[in-house]
Design an enzyme around this catalytic site. Structure first.
Site, PDB file in Angstrom:
ATOM      1  N   LYS A  70      45.231  30.173  43.521  1.00 32.03           N
ATOM      2  CA  LYS A  70      43.926  30.560  43.955  1.00 32.03           C
ATOM      3  C   LYS A  70      43.239  31.741  43.276  1.00 32.03           C
ATOM      4  CE  LYS A  70      44.492  34.402  46.666  1.00 32.03           C
ATOM      5  NZ  LYS A  70      44.218  35.682  46.120  1.00 32.03           N
ATOM      6  N   ASP A  92      46.543  33.850  53.230  1.00 33.91           N
ATOM      7  CA  ASP A  92      46.323  32.908  52.285  1.00 33.91           C
ATOM      8  C   ASP A  92      46.710  31.412  52.325  1.00 33.91           C
ATOM      9  OD1 ASP A  92      44.706  34.826  50.927  1.00 33.91           O
ATOM     10  OD2 ASP A  92      46.496  35.291  49.367  1.00 33.91           O
TER      11      ASP A  92
HETATM   12  O1  C5P Z   1      48.707  37.972  54.918  1.00 34.69           O
HETATM   13  P1  C5P Z   1      49.615  38.273  53.926  1.00 34.69           P
HETATM   14  O2  C5P Z   1      51.356  38.767  54.347  1.00 34.69           O
HETATM   15  O3  C5P Z   1      49.705  37.389  52.711  1.00 34.69           O
HETATM   16  O4  C5P Z   1      49.179  39.877  53.643  1.00 34.69           O
HETATM   17  C1  C5P Z   1      49.977  40.646  52.969  1.00 34.69           C
HETATM   18  C2  C5P Z   1      49.606  42.192  52.934  1.00 34.69           C
HETATM   19  O5  C5P Z   1      48.220  42.464  52.410  1.00 34.69           O
HETATM   20  C3  C5P Z   1      49.528  42.725  54.385  1.00 34.69           C
HETATM   21  O6  C5P Z   1      50.673  43.125  54.798  1.00 34.69           O
HETATM   22  C4  C5P Z   1      48.552  43.591  54.381  1.00 34.69           C
HETATM   23  O7  C5P Z   1      48.915  44.702  54.206  1.00 34.69           O
HETATM   24  C5  C5P Z   1      47.515  43.149  53.594  1.00 34.69           C
HETATM   25  N1  C5P Z   1      46.369  42.422  54.088  1.00 34.69           N
HETATM   26  C6  C5P Z   1      45.489  43.091  54.920  1.00 34.69           C
HETATM   27  N2  C5P Z   1      44.254  42.339  55.343  1.00 34.69           N
HETATM   28  C7  C5P Z   1      44.120  40.958  55.288  1.00 34.69           C
HETATM   29  C8  C5P Z   1      45.411  40.479  54.745  1.00 34.69           C
HETATM   30  C9  C5P Z   1      46.300  41.190  53.897  1.00 34.69           C
HETATM   31  O8  C5P Z   1      45.488  44.163  55.032  1.00 34.69           O
HETATM   32  N3  C5P Z   1      43.357  40.304  55.615  1.00 34.69           N
END
Ligand code: C5P
Length: 294
Positions: free
Chosen positions: A6, A136
């Site tokens: 993406k 994501d």
């Molecule tokens: O959701 P995912 O594990 O892919 O996110 C990775 C990191 O990105 C999270 O640990 C966080 O630090 C940050 N993040 C965030 N806010 C979001 C999505 C991700 O701060 N909405």
């Protein structure tokens, strides 16, 4: 099983919640850079993953891997205790590149194991499992073009006319998503998360020039602070005629929108000359999300 990468055409970053996640208003587009994944049966309780291709050697294959976590979570949700899977992934999506490669593989794992095991979860149920794995992951199940709110997991598909041409500049080094969000928090207050209605209209009209002018990523400055050479790469592609350019997600991949195939050629040729760019990829979007292919 085939799953796309993406890009975020908008990534608007708001305030953090009590778990440290940021409220997002984002506009995702799935693009034609694909990982391929095959799931085969394994003994009960065995969940194994192996990788080949782009960046494969640096990836962990233990229980921390998002593919293993996805298979385990699905098995636990459907749980008879007799499920297992051996999963092979051929990577083309850059690792730690801001194009959701790990989330894509997790989305593909959910669809592949749901079929392999005959567990029969419907789209809504898969979406709920996906949201527990990462912000994501749900989008990569669906693909296309969609507004994401909440942490990025609440999706609303948006209409797009035609196809958009992207040129992607891959970096020599990855960036850690939490590190980029931390840098954002250090340098910036929370931003408004509403998606620009002009951007949505330009997408519906299939107007690459207008879309290009309205691309926005609140994490871009943070990514530039962590990899300053990215600013030069972005400038290079703009000079070569890009309709718009931005860091993809938390970076470091830079996505250039090209108005015509000839402009995409010019951008690719220019970037290929730069020692700051590890590799150049061409892609188009939108494309569907995780799909079974034969
Ligand atoms: O959701 P995912 O594990 O892919 O996110 C990775 C990191 O990105 C999270 O640990 C966080 O630090 C940050 N993040 C965030 N806010 C979001 C999505 C991700 O701060 N909405």
């Amino acid at each position: 099983m085939r799953v796309p990468a993406k890009v975020n055409l908008a990534l608007n970053v708001g305030a953090t919640d009590n778990e440290g996640y940021h409220a997002l208003g984002t506009l995702f587009q799935a693009v034609s850079l694909f990982d391929d994944l095959v799931a085969r049966p394994a003994e009960a309780g065995v969940f194994r993953v192996s990788f080949r291709g782009e960046g494969a050697s640096g990836l962990p294959t233990d229980d921390t891997n998002l593919v293993v976590r996805a298979a385990r979570l699905l098995a636990g949700t459907c749980g008879t205790g007799n499920l297992g899977a051996e999963i092979r992934v051929h990577k083309r999506i850059p690792v730690a590149g801001g194009m959701a490669g790990g989330s894509a593989d997790a989305a593909a794992t959910l669809v592949a194991c749901n079929q392999l095991w005959g567990t029969g979860l419907d789209t809504g149920q898969l979406h709920a499992v996906a949201a527990r794995l990462g912000a994501d992951v749900p989008f990569l199940l669906h693909g296309g073009t969609a507004v994401g709110t909440g942490r990025g997991e609440k999706l609303r598909p948006v209409p797009v006319r035609g196809s958009f041409q992207w040129v992607l500049a891959l970096s020599h080094h990855g960036l850690s998503t939490p590190a980029v969000f931390r840098e954002f928090d250090r340098i910036s207050p929370p931003q408004p998360t509403g998606i620009d209605s002009g951007l949505l209209e330009a997408l519906a009209d299939g107007d690459a020039r207008r879309v290009g002018a309205l691309l926005r990523n609140d994490l871009q400055r943070a990514a530039f602070n962590l990899q300053p050479e990215l600013a030069d790469v972005l400038a290079m592609g703009r000079e070569a005629g890009a309709a718009g350019a931005l860091v993809s997600g938390s970076g470091p991949t830079i996505a250039f929108l090209a108005g015509t195939p000839a402009v995409a050629d010019a951008i690719s040729d220019r970037l290929a000359l730069s020692s700051r760019v590890r590799a150049v990829r061409r892609a188009h979007g939108p494309v569907p999300g995780a799909r079974i292919v034969n």
